[in-house]
Motif scaffolding. Sequence first.
Motif, PDB file in Angstrom:
ATOM      1  N   LYS A   6       0.826  -1.218   0.000  1.00  0.00           N
ATOM      2  CA  LYS A   6       0.000   0.000   0.000  1.00  0.00           C
ATOM      3  C   LYS A   6       0.861   1.269   0.000  1.00  0.00           C
ATOM      4  O   LYS A   6       0.578   2.222  -0.723  1.00  0.00           O
ATOM      5  CB  LYS A   6      -0.920  -0.022   1.226  1.00  0.00           C
ATOM      6  CG  LYS A   6      -2.042   0.988   1.175  1.00  0.00           C
ATOM      7  CD  LYS A   6      -3.015   0.795   2.334  1.00  0.00           C
ATOM      8  CE  LYS A   6      -4.147   1.799   2.249  1.00  0.00           C
ATOM      9  NZ  LYS A   6      -5.106   1.661   3.356  1.00  0.00           N
ATOM     10  N   ARG A   9       2.258   1.894  -3.409  1.00  0.00           N
ATOM     11  CA  ARG A   9       1.197   2.409  -4.287  1.00  0.00           C
ATOM     12  C   ARG A   9       0.934   3.885  -3.998  1.00  0.00           C
ATOM     13  O   ARG A   9       0.713   4.685  -4.890  1.00  0.00           O
ATOM     14  CB  ARG A   9      -0.107   1.596  -4.110  1.00  0.00           C
ATOM     15  CG  ARG A   9       0.034   0.125  -4.469  1.00  0.00           C
ATOM     16  CD  ARG A   9      -1.305  -0.534  -4.758  1.00  0.00           C
ATOM     17  NE  ARG A   9      -2.268  -0.473  -3.686  1.00  0.00           N
ATOM     18  CZ  ARG A   9      -2.376  -1.343  -2.691  1.00  0.00           C
ATOM     19  NH1 ARG A   9      -1.506  -2.365  -2.618  1.00  0.00           N
ATOM     20  NH2 ARG A   9      -3.304  -1.236  -1.770  1.00  0.00           N
ATOM     21  N   PHE A  10       0.992   4.247  -2.703  1.00  0.00           N
ATOM     22  CA  PHE A  10       0.785   5.648  -2.317  1.00  0.00           C
ATOM     23  C   PHE A  10       1.892   6.527  -2.899  1.00  0.00           C
ATOM     24  O   PHE A  10       1.631   7.585  -3.472  1.00  0.00           O
ATOM     25  CB  PHE A  10       0.747   5.771  -0.791  1.00  0.00           C
ATOM     26  CG  PHE A  10       0.638   7.200  -0.301  1.00  0.00           C
ATOM     27  CD1 PHE A  10      -0.604   7.823  -0.217  1.00  0.00           C
ATOM     28  CD2 PHE A  10       1.765   7.917   0.060  1.00  0.00           C
ATOM     29  CE1 PHE A  10      -0.708   9.138   0.213  1.00  0.00           C
ATOM     30  CE2 PHE A  10       1.672   9.231   0.494  1.00  0.00           C
ATOM     31  CZ  PHE A  10       0.427   9.841   0.571  1.00  0.00           C
ATOM     32  N   ASN A  13       1.416   6.671  -6.827  1.00  0.00           N
ATOM     33  CA  ASN A  13       0.192   7.247  -7.377  1.00  0.00           C
ATOM     34  C   ASN A  13      -0.251   8.556  -6.731  1.00  0.00           C
ATOM     35  O   ASN A  13      -1.102   9.250  -7.276  1.00  0.00           O
ATOM     36  CB  ASN A  13      -0.956   6.229  -7.273  1.00  0.00           C
ATOM     37  CG  ASN A  13      -0.706   5.020  -8.144  1.00  0.00           C
ATOM     38  OD1 ASN A  13      -0.914   5.062  -9.347  1.00  0.00           O
ATOM     39  ND2 ASN A  13      -0.235   3.937  -7.530  1.00  0.00           N
ATOM     40  N   GLU A  99      -5.025  12.670  -4.285  1.00  0.00           N
ATOM     41  CA  GLU A  99      -5.321  11.572  -3.359  1.00  0.00           C
ATOM     42  C   GLU A  99      -6.683  10.940  -3.673  1.00  0.00           C
ATOM     43  O   GLU A  99      -6.831   9.713  -3.645  1.00  0.00           O
ATOM     44  CB  GLU A  99      -5.283  12.086  -1.914  1.00  0.00           C
ATOM     45  CG  GLU A  99      -4.969  10.980  -0.927  1.00  0.00           C
ATOM     46  CD  GLU A  99      -4.572  11.495   0.454  1.00  0.00           C
ATOM     47  OE1 GLU A  99      -3.706  10.867   1.071  1.00  0.00           O
ATOM     48  OE2 GLU A  99      -5.127  12.508   0.923  1.00  0.00           O
ATOM     49  N   ALA A 102      -6.515   8.683  -6.680  1.00  0.00           N
ATOM     50  CA  ALA A 102      -5.790   7.420  -6.452  1.00  0.00           C
ATOM     51  C   ALA A 102      -6.511   6.496  -5.471  1.00  0.00           C
ATOM     52  O   ALA A 102      -6.050   5.380  -5.229  1.00  0.00           O
ATOM     53  CB  ALA A 102      -4.390   7.726  -5.920  1.00  0.00           C
ATOM     54  N   ILE A 106      -5.091   2.863  -4.155  1.00  0.00           N
ATOM     55  CA  ILE A 106      -4.460   2.733  -2.835  1.00  0.00           C
ATOM     56  C   ILE A 106      -5.220   1.736  -1.968  1.00  0.00           C
ATOM     57  O   ILE A 106      -4.642   0.941  -1.236  1.00  0.00           O
ATOM     58  CB  ILE A 106      -4.408   4.106  -2.110  1.00  0.00           C
ATOM     59  CG1 ILE A 106      -3.733   5.164  -2.981  1.00  0.00           C
ATOM     60  CG2 ILE A 106      -3.713   3.988  -0.753  1.00  0.00           C
ATOM     61  CD1 ILE A 106      -2.320   4.891  -3.336  1.00  0.00           C
ATOM     62  N   ASN A 107      -6.566   1.794  -2.042  1.00  0.00           N
ATOM     63  CA  ASN A 107      -7.395   0.930  -1.196  1.00  0.00           C
ATOM     64  C   ASN A 107      -7.924  -0.250  -1.998  1.00  0.00           C
ATOM     65  O   ASN A 107      -8.354  -0.089  -3.138  1.00  0.00           O
ATOM     66  CB  ASN A 107      -8.577   1.732  -0.635  1.00  0.00           C
ATOM     67  CG  ASN A 107      -8.115   2.862   0.261  1.00  0.00           C
ATOM     68  OD1 ASN A 107      -7.770   2.663   1.411  1.00  0.00           O
ATOM     69  ND2 ASN A 107      -8.078   4.068  -0.288  1.00  0.00           N
ATOM     70  N   THR A 800       0.891   4.359   5.349  1.00  0.00           N
ATOM     71  CA  THR A 800       0.266   5.151   4.285  1.00  0.00           C
ATOM     72  C   THR A 800      -0.448   6.361   4.859  1.00  0.00           C
ATOM     73  O   THR A 800      -0.298   7.478   4.358  1.00  0.00           O
ATOM     74  CB  THR A 800      -0.740   4.289   3.485  1.00  0.00           C
ATOM     75  OG1 THR A 800      -0.104   3.053   3.146  1.00  0.00           O
ATOM     76  CG2 THR A 800      -1.176   4.983   2.224  1.00  0.00           C
ATOM     77  N   SER A 804       0.565  10.339   4.247  1.00  0.00           N
ATOM     78  CA  SER A 804      -0.395  11.350   3.794  1.00  0.00           C
ATOM     79  C   SER A 804      -0.383  12.557   4.725  1.00  0.00           C
ATOM     80  O   SER A 804      -0.349  13.707   4.287  1.00  0.00           O
ATOM     81  CB  SER A 804      -1.811  10.751   3.732  1.00  0.00           C
ATOM     82  OG  SER A 804      -2.757  11.738   3.404  1.00  0.00           O
TER      83      SER A 804
END
Length: 863
Positions: A6, A9-10, A13, A99, A102, A106-107, A800, A804
């Motif tokens: 994850k 990916r964060f 993306n 955010e 994406a 992400i999820n 993640t 953020s």
Amino acid sequence: MSVEPKLVRFKQNVLSKFQIYNSIFMTLPFESITKTGVLLPLFYETCKKGFANEDDPTTIVDTFFKKYQARRNRESQINLLFRFIQYIERQVVLFDAVEDAAFPIINNMEGIGTLRNLKERAKAENKIDDLIAYLEEFKVRIVLTAHPTQFYPGPVLGIITDLTEAIKDNNLNDISSLFAQLGKTPFFKREKPTPYNEAKSLIWYLENVFYSSFGEIYNYIQQNIYIENKKHNEIINIGFWPGGDRDGNPFVKPKTTLKVAKKLKKAILKKYHLDLRALRRKLTFRNVEDRIINLETILYNYSINLNTSKTISLQDLIAELTSIKNYIIKEHQSLYVKEIDNLLNRIHLFGYHFATLDIRQDSRIHTTVFNTVINRLIENGSSWFPKNYNSLTETEQLEILSKAGSESIDIDAFEDEMVQNTLKSIEAIKSIQSTNGERGAHRYIISNNQTALNVMQLFSMLKMVAFKDQLTVDVVPLFETITDLENAPAVMEQLYTNAAYKAHLKSRGNKQTIMLGFSDGTKDGGYLMANWGIFKAKELLTEISRKHDITAIFFDGRGGPPARGGGKTHQFYSSLGPTIEDKEVQLTIQGQTISSNFGTLESSQYNLEQLISSGIDNRISGERNRLSDDDRAVMTDLAETSYQSYKNFKNHPMFIPYLERMSTLKYYSKTNIGSRPSKRGNSDKLVFSDLRAIPFVGSWSQLKQNVPGFFGVGTALKKYEDAGQFNKVEQLYSNSKFFKTLLENSMMSLTKSFFDLTKYMSKDEEFGDFWNIIYTEYETTKRLILKLTGYSALMENEPTGKASIEVRESIVLPLLTIQQYALKQIQVLEKQGVGNDNEEKKIFEKIVTRSLFGNINASRNSA
């Protein structure tokens, strides 16, 4: 196919894309100062290095100007600070959009907590029948409130939506145009919104997000879990407060409530019309097309004019669509039947009301109104109320109220506007039920509810004013303070043993909705005690309700951040255990929590599914979540210790002066973000009880000292460390998912704190000691939570989420610095004795107010 972790990916993306788009954004030509985009990174580096060297914000700003902009005069310097604020606000929007775009990457949209995962688990364990039985009685209700924590005006929200789509498509042309539009669109409201404007803003989410996401979820359940045609429990629904929440908002009138109800009905009719228009292109068969065209025409005219001569009732609309569907099954090989079912499902969910409009008012207002009305009735020779009513005991008054029936009340005869408006609000509920259906408005919430008398006064007024034959309204007491939470079970027992009220509950399916308030509880009792106080109240209320064969429905005033009862909401609901009634999950959602958790189709669907799953998880693993007597004793002791620590802090002589003079509290009222006044009462002097929870929590957040989310936790844990009994807390943490979730949410509050920003206050003659009390508690809480969890850093288990937060905090670091700089300049000017008319002071006040917006928006759920 392997899926990257994850966090990876964060980074790919969100982080990388943000950096790329931010570099494009930075080169945009803005009016008057073309170098802003070049200077902002230099200012950011100056802030970062300055705080690392323990410089104060004034030194940092002065250093920047000396080093990079020595030729600028004072006016030019101030202009540049305003430009920085504008840039940063727009950077926050960009990050939000990146955010949001994406979110589905992400999820895991089919992972743990989603409906697909839930179904597969039930299937694997041969528990599909149990799942169906559970879904037949379980409901999730999210209640949208207009509480002022959303600083984006409507046009900016529209840009975020368009920008999110453009980023998903990597459409550089559209992105550049939207950046330019963003640069020219104001971020602040010159005038306060009206309650109707607030309602319209939230109806946008109903139309553009919830209509679709609710429908998709219900369609999935209908088609994949139930697998037959009958309509079931709707499972998910929406409550709506704008236009009905009169608590502390003098601008919400009965005509506002009626206007909002009409808008909601028109909005849902418009959605049905659009669906019918899409169906019309598909259902081109003999004996079908004309019927669909006829329905579409009726809905179109009805959505424009609710008083049109040709309308259709909800029942007739359902009957006609069902008839068309059955005809297609019989004559046209079931072509497009799924699409008709999808529309019927949405009609089942949203009726003609779209969302349930709640009415809310303070018990103290009700008491005043009630006494005025009763005194008038007694004067006129009431058949129900004796002349000595006011001198009777509470028990005697309750007895009379339970029998009170039809009274002739001339509302217009009352000169007091509050009396008129309260009584007309009751009439408005009846009117809405006749136009939008009973689900349109069937709940009246009494905030600050303290006694059974508070409930029965409203109960009798509802019957006397508008519901003479049958009361089709649920009276919902809201228990907020720690004392009220402790008294709640006794209050409810008084009501359950009242014959008239018990009969009313029977007519309502033997269900009683009880609202419990987090934010005022946190303000009143601190983080641990508020959460534990609500937990214990729910247990006792469950016990007392079950004893009287009543199902308690708990409605949580959760807000967004941990300090207002939010945080990882679904984890809370999955951790409650078997001693708390769990037939429904009801919670308030407000401000930027609406846009961040439910603002896109993907995030809305994902978070709604998580809430549905959380209740089911609690049912399945309820016994595992049951607290042992030992763990309960430790939790109670931690809460009590924390409460005492917070109470001492709150009673400190510098508490109110600190908030008033060192924070942004008094600037909230100048932001024009909500229609409601920022404090209760008319006193010029700041009184703690008048403080609204949102400005209170928000002011600590702006200082980057998230006190309501951690204060007292460290002291409570330290008591066990000092006594050599830390193992007891470790055992509680290991055994209790509830306690674990509490601490994880507190970690989020700690992570969003940044004491270097205000470290200069530690040397302040007046406030230094007070600042040090807060900092010491922060350090203690951080150290002991890390010791307890075994983490080396806060939020280590959520890399993640932490990443953020770090990006958002770095974006607003210059903004926070500018705000503190301006606050300090105001303090200097005030010490020099300048008045409120001083032009320089006004400019710095404007800087403080303008910087509020970006800070709150960046945190998404900080207030």
